[in-house]
Design a protein around this motif. Structure first.
Motif, short mmCIF file in Angstrom:
data_model
loop_
_atom_site.label_atom_id
_atom_site.label_comp_id
_atom_site.label_asym_id
_atom_site.label_seq_id
_atom_site.Cartn_x
_atom_site.Cartn_y
_atom_site.Cartn_z
N UNK A 153 18.50 53.15 20.13
CA UNK A 153 17.18 52.59 20.38
C UNK A 153 17.06 51.25 19.67
N UNK A 154 16.49 50.28 20.38
CA UNK A 154 16.30 48.94 19.81
C UNK A 154 14.83 48.58 19.76
N UNK A 155 14.42 47.90 18.67
CA UNK A 155 13.07 47.37 18.56
C UNK A 155 13.15 45.85 18.60
N UNK A 156 12.51 45.26 19.59
CA UNK A 156 12.54 43.82 19.74
C UNK A 156 11.82 43.14 18.58
N UNK A 157 12.39 42.05 18.10
CA UNK A 157 11.80 41.23 17.03
C UNK A 157 11.57 42.01 15.74
N UNK A 158 12.26 43.12 15.55
CA UNK A 158 12.09 43.93 14.34
C UNK A 158 13.19 43.61 13.34
N UNK A 159 12.80 43.47 12.06
CA UNK A 159 13.75 43.17 11.00
C UNK A 159 14.21 44.40 10.26
N UNK A 160 14.85 44.18 9.12
CA UNK A 160 15.45 45.26 8.35
C UNK A 160 14.41 46.20 7.74
N UNK A 161 13.18 45.74 7.61
CA UNK A 161 12.11 46.53 6.99
C UNK A 161 11.24 47.21 8.03
N UNK A 162 11.77 47.42 9.22
CA UNK A 162 10.94 47.91 10.33
C UNK A 162 10.45 49.34 10.11
N UNK A 163 11.11 50.11 9.24
CA UNK A 163 10.61 51.46 8.98
C UNK A 163 9.22 51.40 8.37
#
Length: 231
Positions: free
Chosen positions: A201-211
Motif C-alpha cells: 500500500x502506498x500513500x501519496x505525498x506521505x513522509x517517514x512520519x506518516x503513522x
C-alpha cells in the motif's frame, strides 16, 4: 516503561497486536491510530548489547510476546525487527510501516556506510541534537509533531542506544523476507526511499512520519488487513 495512557488506546477485540516503534520512539508513536478489533501490546526497548546483530536483538525482544499467533506491527526500525521476529515466531500477520523488509530495500548510502563501517566514526551524542535534520527527514508538519521529535527522539533517547541500533541497521544481512508481510509506505519518504522498496500500500505525498500525520489513512489500510484476517 509502559505509559499509562497507552492503556486507553487498547481496544478489546480478537487481534493481539504487538507494536514495535521506530528508532528513538516509543509506544506513543501509535497513539494516533484508530484500529478496530485489536488489543495493542507495546514491545519495550532494551539496550542492545555491543556487537549484537539485528536478528539477535529481535530474538531477545520476541520473548515479550505472550500470545499465540499474534499480529506484529512495526514502524521504521521496528518494522525491520518485526520482519526478523516473524522468522522465528509463528504470527498471524506482520505489518510494517515506513520500513524495509530486507537489506536490498535499504538506500545505497546506508548499505555502503555499513560495509565501510563509516557509521562508527559518527559522534552519536551529537546526532540526537540535530533537531532541524530530524525535522527534514521525518517531514513533521505541525508544532505538536516537532515537539514529539524533540522530546522523544532527541531528548529521551540515549546516544548509546542510537549508536548500537544504527550499527544493527547498517550491517543487517537479511536477504529474503518472509511471505506473510504487509508493507505500507509513503511516496515521499526521505529516509527509506520509495524507489528501493516494494510495498503493498502506498500513500501519496506521505513522509517517514506518516503513522502520525497520516494516521487516518494508515489506520484504514491496517483495519482492512484485520478485516481480511477475520474472514
Amino acid at each position: 516503561m509502559i505509559y499509562l495512557y497507552a492503556i486507553s488506546n487498547r481496544i478489546s477485540g480478537m487481534h493481539h497486536v504487538y507494536c514495535i516503534s521506530g528508532l528513538g520512539a516509543d509506544f506513543r508513536i501509535f497513539k494516533q491510530l484508530q484500529l478496530h478489533n485489536a488489543t495493542l501490546h507495546p514491545i519495550e526497548w532494551t539496550m542492545p548489547d555491543a556487537g549484537e546483530t539485528l536478528p539477535q536483538y529481535a530474538a531477545r525482544l520476541a520473548a515479550q510476546i505472550k500470545h499465540a499467533q499474534p499480529i506484529l506491527l512495526g514502524v521504521s526500525f521496528g518494522g525491520m525487527l518485526a520482519t526478523e521476529i516473524s522468522r522465528i515466531v509463528p504470527v498471524q500477520q506482520t505489518i510494517i510501516i515506513s520500513s524495509c523488509k530486507c537489506r536490498q530495500e535499504l538506500p545505497i548510502w546506508m548499505r555502503t556506510a555499513g560495509k565501510l563501517q563509516l557509521h562508527k566514526m559518527v559522534p552519536y551524542w551529537m546526532v540526537t541534537q540535530f533537531s532541524s535534520l530530524n525535522k527534514y527527514i521525518f517531514d513533521t508538519q505541525s508544532k505538536t509533531e516537532d515537539l514529539y521529535i524533540k522530546q522523544m527522539m532527541l531528548k529521551d533517547t540515549h546516544h548509546l542506544f542510537v549508536k548500537r541500533a544504527v550499527n544493527m541497521i547498517l550491517t543487517w544481512q537479511g536477504q529474503t523476507p518472509t511471505q506473510n508481510i504487509i508493507h505500507i509506505h509513503g511516496r515521499a519518504d526521505k529516509l527509506l526511499l520509495p524507489k528501493k522498496v516494494s510495498a503493498n500500500y502506498w500513500l501519496s505525498d506521505a513522509g517517514h512520519f506518516m503513522i502520525w500525520n497520516r494516521a487516518t489513512e494508515v489506520s484504514q489500510y491496517i483495519n482492512a488487513v484485520f478485516d481480511a484476517l477475520a474472514k
